[in-house]
Design a protein around this motif. Structure first.
Motif, PDB file in Angstrom:
ATOM      1  N   ILE A  61       0.901  -1.033   0.071  1.00 47.07           N
ATOM      2  CA  ILE A  61       0.153  -0.290   0.309  1.00 47.07           C
ATOM      3  C   ILE A  61       1.254   1.182   0.110  1.00 47.07           C
ATOM      4  O   ILE A  61       0.678   2.524  -0.855  1.00 47.07           O
ATOM      5  N   LYS A  62       2.055   0.978   0.889  1.00 49.91           N
ATOM      6  CA  LYS A  62       2.412   1.797   0.676  1.00 49.91           C
ATOM      7  C   LYS A  62       3.489   2.455  -1.282  1.00 49.91           C
ATOM      8  O   LYS A  62       3.570   3.917  -0.876  1.00 49.91           O
ATOM      9  N   GLU A  63       4.123   1.771  -1.284  1.00 48.16           N
ATOM     10  CA  GLU A  63       4.262   1.883  -2.719  1.00 48.16           C
ATOM     11  C   GLU A  63       3.006   2.128  -3.334  1.00 48.16           C
ATOM     12  O   GLU A  63       3.222   3.212  -4.332  1.00 48.16           O
ATOM     13  N   ILE A  64       2.312   2.210  -3.624  1.00 48.18           N
ATOM     14  CA  ILE A  64       1.519   2.217  -4.441  1.00 48.18           C
ATOM     15  C   ILE A  64       0.529   3.381  -4.694  1.00 48.18           C
ATOM     16  O   ILE A  64       0.194   4.373  -4.939  1.00 48.18           O
ATOM     17  N   LYS A  65       0.492   3.809  -3.155  1.00 49.99           N
ATOM     18  CA  LYS A  65       0.311   5.276  -2.440  1.00 49.99           C
ATOM     19  C   LYS A  65       1.398   6.911  -3.055  1.00 49.99           C
ATOM     20  O   LYS A  65       1.428   7.841  -3.217  1.00 49.99           O
ATOM     21  N   VAL A  70      -3.216   6.182  -5.778  1.00 50.27           N
ATOM     22  CA  VAL A  70      -4.955   5.754  -5.450  1.00 50.27           C
ATOM     23  C   VAL A  70      -3.829   7.117  -4.221  1.00 50.27           C
ATOM     24  O   VAL A  70      -3.606   7.320  -3.847  1.00 50.27           O
ATOM     25  N   GLU A  71      -5.463   7.337  -3.307  1.00 52.32           N
ATOM     26  CA  GLU A  71      -5.455   8.253  -2.465  1.00 52.32           C
ATOM     27  C   GLU A  71      -4.903   8.394  -1.089  1.00 52.32           C
ATOM     28  O   GLU A  71      -4.121   8.304  -0.605  1.00 52.32           O
ATOM     29  N   GLU A  72      -6.430   6.996  -1.022  1.00 53.74           N
ATOM     30  CA  GLU A  72      -6.430   6.103   0.042  1.00 53.74           C
ATOM     31  C   GLU A  72      -6.530   5.186   0.092  1.00 53.74           C
ATOM     32  O   GLU A  72      -7.302   5.069  -1.168  1.00 53.74           O
ATOM     33  N   MET A  73      -5.787   3.906   0.497  1.00 53.36           N
ATOM     34  CA  MET A  73      -6.109   2.533   0.560  1.00 53.36           C
ATOM     35  C   MET A  73      -5.810   2.288   2.288  1.00 53.36           C
ATOM     36  O   MET A  73      -4.738   2.056   2.787  1.00 53.36           O
ATOM     37  N   ASN A  74      -7.110   1.164   2.359  1.00 52.22           N
ATOM     38  CA  ASN A  74      -6.849   0.376   3.914  1.00 52.22           C
ATOM     39  C   ASN A  74      -7.148  -1.029   3.366  1.00 52.22           C
ATOM     40  O   ASN A  74      -7.432  -0.837   2.261  1.00 52.22           O
ATOM     41  N   TYR A  75      -6.925  -1.457   4.225  1.00 57.60           N
ATOM     42  CA  TYR A  75      -7.110  -3.328   4.812  1.00 57.60           C
ATOM     43  C   TYR A  75      -7.828  -3.862   5.767  1.00 57.60           C
ATOM     44  O   TYR A  75      -7.440  -2.817   6.603  1.00 57.60           O
ATOM     45  N   ALA A  76      -8.538  -5.410   5.090  1.00 59.17           N
ATOM     46  CA  ALA A  76      -8.478  -5.711   6.629  1.00 59.17           C
ATOM     47  C   ALA A  76      -8.733  -6.805   6.176  1.00 59.17           C
ATOM     48  O   ALA A  76      -8.829  -7.334   5.543  1.00 59.17           O
ATOM     49  N   ILE A  77      -8.574  -7.622   7.408  1.00 57.79           N
ATOM     50  CA  ILE A  77      -8.166  -9.662   7.382  1.00 57.79           C
ATOM     51  C   ILE A  77      -9.121  -9.877   8.298  1.00 57.79           C
ATOM     52  O   ILE A  77      -9.454 -10.164   9.290  1.00 57.79           O
ATOM     53  N   GLY A  90      -9.930   7.532  -4.928  1.00 59.35           N
ATOM     54  CA  GLY A  90      -8.928   7.927  -5.757  1.00 59.35           C
ATOM     55  C   GLY A  90      -8.118   7.949  -6.395  1.00 59.35           C
ATOM     56  O   GLY A  90      -7.458   7.891  -6.894  1.00 59.35           O
ATOM     57  N   CYS A  91      -8.943   6.302  -6.189  1.00 58.87           N
ATOM     58  CA  CYS A  91      -7.915   4.909  -7.334  1.00 58.87           C
ATOM     59  C   CYS A  91      -7.617   5.706  -9.602  1.00 58.87           C
ATOM     60  O   CYS A  91      -9.181   6.247  -9.483  1.00 58.87           O
ATOM     61  N   ARG A  92      -6.908   5.662  -9.480  1.00 54.89           N
ATOM     62  CA  ARG A  92      -6.646   6.412 -10.760  1.00 54.89           C
ATOM     63  C   ARG A  92      -7.225   5.359 -11.961  1.00 54.89           C
ATOM     64  O   ARG A  92      -7.488   6.330 -13.241  1.00 54.89           O
ATOM     65  N   HIS A  93      -7.833   4.519 -11.464  1.00 50.95           N
ATOM     66  CA  HIS A  93      -8.381   3.609 -12.193  1.00 50.95           C
ATOM     67  C   HIS A  93      -9.948   3.959 -12.215  1.00 50.95           C
ATOM     68  O   HIS A  93     -10.780   3.134 -13.465  1.00 50.95           O
ATOM     69  N   LEU A  94      -9.895   4.415 -11.221  1.00 47.62           N
ATOM     70  CA  LEU A  94     -12.022   4.565 -11.168  1.00 47.62           C
ATOM     71  C   LEU A  94     -12.630   5.114 -12.014  1.00 47.62           C
ATOM     72  O   LEU A  94     -13.788   4.113 -12.700  1.00 47.62           O
ATOM     73  N   PRO A  95     -11.794   6.056 -13.724  1.00 45.46           N
ATOM     74  CA  PRO A  95     -12.519   5.664 -14.458  1.00 45.46           C
ATOM     75  C   PRO A  95     -13.058   5.353 -15.465  1.00 45.46           C
ATOM     76  O   PRO A  95     -13.929   4.735 -15.692  1.00 45.46           O
ATOM     77  N   LYS A  96     -11.987   4.352 -15.480  1.00 46.75           N
ATOM     78  CA  LYS A  96     -12.414   2.673 -16.575  1.00 46.75           C
ATOM     79  C   LYS A  96     -13.175   1.840 -15.674  1.00 46.75           C
ATOM     80  O   LYS A  96     -13.606   1.516 -16.449  1.00 46.75           O
ATOM     81  N   GLU A  97     -13.755   1.709 -15.082  1.00 49.76           N
ATOM     82  CA  GLU A  97     -14.633   1.208 -14.175  1.00 49.76           C
ATOM     83  C   GLU A  97     -15.859   1.643 -14.308  1.00 49.76           C
ATOM     84  O   GLU A  97     -17.083   1.099 -14.766  1.00 49.76           O
ATOM     85  N   VAL A  98     -16.105   2.451 -14.078  1.00 52.94           N
ATOM     86  CA  VAL A  98     -17.206   3.544 -14.344  1.00 52.94           C
ATOM     87  C   VAL A  98     -17.910   3.019 -15.948  1.00 52.94           C
ATOM     88  O   VAL A  98     -18.910   2.872 -16.093  1.00 52.94           O
ATOM     89  N   TYR A 108     -14.000  -6.105 -13.297  1.00 54.05           N
ATOM     90  CA  TYR A 108     -13.365  -6.980 -12.831  1.00 54.05           C
ATOM     91  C   TYR A 108     -11.767  -7.384 -12.770  1.00 54.05           C
ATOM     92  O   TYR A 108     -11.263  -8.382 -12.441  1.00 54.05           O
ATOM     93  N   ILE A 109     -10.562  -6.169 -13.145  1.00 55.61           N
ATOM     94  CA  ILE A 109     -10.240  -6.085 -13.163  1.00 55.61           C
ATOM     95  C   ILE A 109      -8.887  -4.651 -12.137  1.00 55.61           C
ATOM     96  O   ILE A 109      -9.866  -2.963 -12.737  1.00 55.61           O
ATOM     97  N   CYS A 110      -9.006  -5.623 -10.861  1.00 57.28           N
ATOM     98  CA  CYS A 110      -8.715  -4.272 -10.455  1.00 57.28           C
ATOM     99  C   CYS A 110      -6.655  -4.551 -10.043  1.00 57.28           C
ATOM    100  O   CYS A 110      -6.242  -5.370  -8.913  1.00 57.28           O
ATOM    101  N   PRO A 111      -6.273  -3.457 -10.944  1.00 55.75           N
ATOM    102  CA  PRO A 111      -4.303  -3.660 -10.736  1.00 55.75           C
ATOM    103  C   PRO A 111      -4.008  -3.418  -9.450  1.00 55.75           C
ATOM    104  O   PRO A 111      -2.857  -4.534  -9.328  1.00 55.75           O
ATOM    105  N   LEU A 112      -4.581  -2.705  -8.507  1.00 56.20           N
ATOM    106  CA  LEU A 112      -3.564  -2.587  -7.163  1.00 56.20           C
ATOM    107  C   LEU A 112      -4.617  -3.804  -5.981  1.00 56.20           C
ATOM    108  O   LEU A 112      -2.836  -3.764  -5.848  1.00 56.20           O
ATOM    109  N   THR A 113      -5.085  -3.943  -6.615  1.00 59.31           N
ATOM    110  CA  THR A 113      -5.169  -5.503  -5.947  1.00 59.31           C
ATOM    111  C   THR A 113      -4.527  -6.770  -6.057  1.00 59.31           C
ATOM    112  O   THR A 113      -3.681  -7.422  -5.326  1.00 59.31           O
ATOM    113  N   ASN A 114      -4.835  -6.587  -7.708  1.00 56.87           N
ATOM    114  CA  ASN A 114      -3.660  -7.845  -8.296  1.00 56.87           C
ATOM    115  C   ASN A 114      -2.022  -7.408  -7.604  1.00 56.87           C
ATOM    116  O   ASN A 114      -1.916  -8.430  -7.009  1.00 56.87           O
ATOM    117  N   MET A 115      -1.545  -6.521  -7.676  1.00 57.50           N
ATOM    118  CA  MET A 115      -0.563  -6.222  -6.594  1.00 57.50           C
ATOM    119  C   MET A 115      -0.333  -7.101  -5.493  1.00 57.50           C
ATOM    120  O   MET A 115       0.627  -7.402  -4.979  1.00 57.50           O
TER     121      MET A 115
END
Lengths: 165, 223
Positions: A61-65, A70-77, A90-98, A108-115
Motif C-alpha cells: 500500500i505504501k508503494e502504491i500510494k 490511489v489517494e487512500e488505501m486501507n485493508y482488513a483481514i 481516489g483510485c486513478r483507474h476508477l474512470p475505467k470501472e465507471v 473485474y480487473i483491479c490492478p492494485l488488488t492484483n499487486m
C-alpha cells in the motif's frame, strides 16, 4: 500528449476499457479469472519486504500510494483469515470501472488488488488467492474489493458469511 | 450414414471411475476422433498429452481441487452458491453437497481416472481459432469415449486462472510462454462407476431458437 484533451491516465484507462470489453466478450465471466497478472509488474519492480500478511500488505500500500495510483488505501483481514478487504479512495483507474459499468460489464480487473495478492504469493508463498467481488461507488470516488487469500491448502473450505464480517 | 443423435443425447459427464485400465486401442480411437474435428484453415493446432502416471494425475487432481475450492469458498462466503442447491430439501445432505463443492473435492477426480488427456493448442504464428478448434476436438473425444462405453469429463477449471494454467504447464513440461501453447482443458476418462443416468434436463428448443432474426420465435412458413 499531443491531444490536450486527454492525459496519459485517461489514455491508459481507455485502452484498458477496450481490452477488458474484448476479453469479457470472448470469455464472459471467466475473463476475471485470467487477469491476475495485470498490474503486477509495478509491484514486482519494488523490493517489497515483510514476514507477515500485515507487513507485506502495508508495504504494498505504501508503494502504491507513493506512486500516486490511489489517494487512500486501507485493508482488513477477517473471515478465518481468508477474507481480505481493500478499500480505496481516489483510485486513478476508477474512470475505467465507471466506463465499463456504463457498457453493461461488471468491472473485474483491479490492478492494485492484483499487486497485493501477487506479493502475498511471491513473498509469503500463499497457496493461492481469488478476487471475489469488486464494488464501485463512483459518487463517493471509492472502491471496495473483497478477495479470498489462502495461506495454505487447509484454508480452502474455511467458510463464513462475509457480509457479516 | 448413421444418425448419432442418440450418442449425443445420452452422453453425460462422468466423474467417478472404476480403476480398470483402458485399452490402448480405445485411447487411440478417442485421439483419432479428436484429430478429425473441424479446424479453421485446417491448422490443426491441437496437441494431446496422454497421462497415466499416478503421481502426475495426483498433482493435476490437487491443482483442480485447489482451483475450484479457492473460487467456491469465496462464492459460498458471498452467499452466491447456496441458492443453486436449495432444491436439496434435506439440510444435512445439502450441507454435505455444499462442503463437497467449496472444499474443491468436486474437482479432484482426475487422480482417480485411469487416463487423463490434456488438450493444448499451439499459438505459433498463423494460428487462428485455437480455443474453438480445441473445443470441437474435445467434444469429439467425449462422444467417442461415450460410444465406446467409457465415461469422460471435460475439465477447464484447473487451468482457468492464468497462474494455475502456468502450474499445469509446469507439471507437464509444456513451455510456459504466453505466446507458445494454450492449455484449454483436460479430459478425464475411465469406465463409469456412476450410473449413466438420463442427462440433466435441457432448456426446450423453443427457448433457444429464433427464426430469421434475433428474438423471432415463431417458425415462418418456408416454401
Amino acid at each position: 500528449m499531443s491531444n490536450p484533451n486527454m492525459n496519459e491516465m485517461e489514455y491508459c484507462n481507455d485502452v484498458l476499457v477496450r481490452l477488458e470489453e474484448l476479453l469479457f466478450h470472448e470469455l464472459s465471466g471467466c475473463a476475471a479469472w485470467k487477469v491476475e497478472f495485470v498490474g503486477v509488474d509495478f509491484i514486482q519492480s519494488k523490493d517489497i519486504q515483510g514476514d507477515t500478511p500485515d507487513e507485506v500488505i502495508q508495504n504494498c500500500i505504501k508503494e502504491i500510494k507513493t506512486a500516486g495510483f490511489v489517494e487512500e488505501m486501507n485493508y482488513a483481514i477477517s473471515g478465518e483469515d481468508v477474507k481480505l478487504e481493500l478499500t480505496m479512495k481516489g483510485c486513478r483507474h476508477l474512470p475505467k470501472e465507471v466506463k465499463l459499468r456504463q457498457d453493461g460489464i461488471k468491472p473485474y480487473i483491479c490492478p492494485l488488488t492484483n499487486m497485493v495478492l501477487d506479493q502475498l504469493i511471491e513473498k509469503l508463498k500463499f497457496e493461492t488467492t481469488y478476487v471475489a467481488d469488486l464494488h464501485i461507488e463512483e459518487n463517493k470516488g471509492e472502491c471496495r474489493v473483497w478477495s479470498a487469500i489462502y495461506e495454505n491448502e487447509d484454508k480452502i473450505g474455511c467458510v463464513c458469511n462475509w457480509h457479516e464480517e | 450414414m448413421g444418425d448419432i443423435i442418440d450418442v449425443i443425447m445420452s452422453r453425460k459427464s462422468i466423474r467417478r471411475y472404476k480403476p480398470d485400465p483402458i485399452p490402448d486401442e480405445m485411447i487411440d480411437k478417442i485421439l483419432e476422433a479428436a484429430r478429425w474435428a473441424p479446424t479453421g484453415e485446417n491448422y490443426q493446432p491441437w496437441r494431446f498429452i496422454v497421462i497415466r502416471d499416478q503421481e502426475t494425475k495426483d498433482r493435476i487432481g490437487r491443482l483442480a481441487k485447489l482451483g475450484s475450492g479457492s473460487r467456491m469458498t469465496a462464492w459460498y462466503c458471498l452467499g452466491e452458491m447456496q441458492p443453486r442447491f436449495e432444491k436439496i430439501k434435506d439440510p444435512e445432505k445439502r450441507a454435505e453437497v455444499l462442503r463437497f463443492m467449496y472444499s474443491g473435492e468436486v474437482s479432484e477426480f482426475a487422480r482417480y481416472a485411469p487416463v487423463v488427456i490434456a488438450v493444448i493448442g499451439t499459438l505459433m504464428e498463423g494460428s487462428v481459432d485455437v480455443p474453438y478448434d480445441l473445443s470441437a476436438a474435445i467434444e469429439n473425444m467425449l462422444l467417442e469415449a461415450h460410444s465406446l462405453g467409457l465415461g469422460a469429463c471435460w475439465v477447464h477449471g484447473p487451468v482457468a486462472s492464468t497462474r494455475d494454467a502456468k502450474k499445469f504447464k509446469e507439471i507437464l513440461k509444456i513451455p510456459t510462454g504466453m505466446g507458445e501453447y494454450k492449455v484449454i482443458a483436460y479430459v478425464a476418462i475411465g469406465w463409469p462407476k456412476e450410473q449413466r443416468k438420463h442427462p440433466r434436463p435441457k432448456l426446450p428448443l423453443e427457448d433457444l431458437v429464433y427464426w430469421e432474426e434475433f428474438g423471432r420465435k415463431e417458425r415462418p412458413k418456408y416454401e
